[in-house]
Design a protein around this motif. Sequence first.
Motif, PDB file in Angstrom:
ATOM      1  N   LEU A  88      -3.568  16.553   3.530  1.00 46.85           N
ATOM      2  CA  LEU A  88      -3.774  15.838   2.275  1.00 46.85           C
ATOM      3  C   LEU A  88      -4.646  16.625   1.301  1.00 46.85           C
ATOM      4  O   LEU A  88      -4.920  16.147   0.195  1.00 46.85           O
ATOM      5  CB  LEU A  88      -4.419  14.474   2.546  1.00 46.85           C
ATOM      6  CG  LEU A  88      -3.585  13.504   3.390  1.00 46.85           C
ATOM      7  CD1 LEU A  88      -4.402  12.265   3.728  1.00 46.85           C
ATOM      8  CD2 LEU A  88      -2.308  13.102   2.654  1.00 46.85           C
ATOM      9  N   MET A 101       0.664  12.401  -1.403  1.00 43.03           N
ATOM     10  CA  MET A 101       1.447  11.672  -0.407  1.00 43.03           C
ATOM     11  C   MET A 101       2.943  11.964  -0.495  1.00 43.03           C
ATOM     12  O   MET A 101       3.651  11.877   0.507  1.00 43.03           O
ATOM     13  CB  MET A 101       1.216  10.170  -0.564  1.00 43.03           C
ATOM     14  CG  MET A 101      -0.209   9.754  -0.317  1.00 43.03           C
ATOM     15  SD  MET A 101      -0.428   7.978  -0.530  1.00 43.03           S
ATOM     16  CE  MET A 101      -2.177   7.825  -0.258  1.00 43.03           C
ATOM     17  N   PRO A 153     -10.260  13.718   0.891  1.00 41.96           N
ATOM     18  CA  PRO A 153      -9.621  14.089   2.161  1.00 41.96           C
ATOM     19  C   PRO A 153     -10.623  14.555   3.215  1.00 41.96           C
ATOM     20  O   PRO A 153     -10.404  14.369   4.411  1.00 41.96           O
ATOM     21  CB  PRO A 153      -8.668  15.222   1.764  1.00 41.96           C
ATOM     22  CG  PRO A 153      -8.427  15.031   0.300  1.00 41.96           C
ATOM     23  CD  PRO A 153      -9.686  14.445  -0.245  1.00 41.96           C
TER      24      PRO A 153
END
Length: 522
Positions: free
Chosen positions: A149, A160, A216
């Motif tokens: 990510l 995503m 992340p």
Amino acid sequence: MQLKLFLRYFFLVCVFSCLTMSVAIATPSSRAENASVADDPKEIKITGTVSDMYESLPGVSIVVRGTTIGTASDINGEYSITVPSDTCSLMFRLVGYESQTVKVGSRRIISVTMSEKSTSLDEVTVVAFGTQKKESVIGSITTIAPKELKVPSSNLTTAMAGRLAGMIAYQRSGEPGADDASFFIRGVTTFGYNKDPLILIDNIELTTTDLARLQPDDIESFSIMKDATATALYGSRGANGVILVKTKEGTKGTARLNLRIENSFSQPTQEIDLADPITYMKLYNEARLTRNPLSPLRYTQDQIDNTVLGSGSFIYPATDWRDALLKDYAMNQRVNMNISGGGDVARYYVAASYAKDNGIMNSDKNNDYDTNIDMETYTLRSNININVTKTTELVVRLSGVFDDYNGPVEGGKELYNLIMQSNPTLFPATYPKDEANSWATYTLFGNSGAGNDLNPYAQLVKGYKESQRSNIGAQFEINQDLDFLTKGLSVRALFNTARISYYDMKRTIEPYFYALNRETYD
């Protein structure tokens, strides 16, 4: 006669003794030399067996490290390999087992015991109110490693698309502050006011904006639950799928500090091709004639012939509104720092991050304010685990997200619509200051004088908007192990409170519009 025989005999004895001593002296030396050659061959033979904790392992690859010399163990796990005498180490490899490197040295028999490699079946997956091994999960759950990510963006939702099976994500705008991606799981399962999945971060329901601001580096696990089996415990709220995120916690050990600094460039990936002003005028006249052949032409041939692209003429303007309002690229910065560690009683994870995203809007040098988009985000997070007793754990999670936004009064979408719809041949973005207006300290914005033609550049720089958003959350969790009553029994209590605030302010001026007096130039 006897004397001669004695002397001859004595001489022969002496010669024989000398020869015997010479042979005796030479023989050990020769043997030592031969032994040295025998002890230092160019190649050596190594044998041994390979097994795990229970049985011998056939098919194990044994390779001299750094070369292509190798062999494999037989059905009984035994092997034999001839290697150069200067071989340092052997590598043992087998699918499903951890590779091993063994030093050779003076050893001629090397036996190895290999250990099984931990596979994905032993990994845990976050489910509704706990975790399970992947092999025991029967619902449709997709997980993704947090490192996947990490993309050159300050918005997590933009990472995503294409990375999670069953999730469709799309982004309507790249404008900082309005760039949250829309997404749905396994199609649109309900119709009406809400098609978004349920988002749970540390078991607390949050919005897409909160998910977008999540770093992340702070994520321990990220998974989506897609079918009825996986979302049964959430009832109707899980009808559109569930996104489960668990943030990192401290681990026992010395303090570990991680720092990540990034700088990135952003620009439009694709521009819409627009007709140049000369083509625009010709097509405009053609469109008018197709509707009414007797209609007068909007643009005369003289005006078309005198319009020169790039000339900068304000009598016959050819305005590139996109170039007047937009830059070619913007530069963005991101910094993330976290520290974790702990002991037997308490463990901690503390993180802070800063992100600065800039837009590609131009600003007027005559203004004391900046109308370009400037989005700054500050994130703080603290997760502390405390072992109150041997069976009781207290978890305290504190988080804060703060957004500071500065940008044009008109949003990026509205300004881009003006670029697409504005006439490029009526007037320039601004007029130069002539002798009659040399005293003016403000910008002379162009206009046709008709009163209904908007100047996109004036709409951009006429003011600015400031907004701030903050989301401060505190979570307390108590986990009590009840193994003393029933094996595997536990209870958990969770309390969460959040304070979300938002405000915005707009400051604008009324632009001074000027139109060309054509009588002066005719």
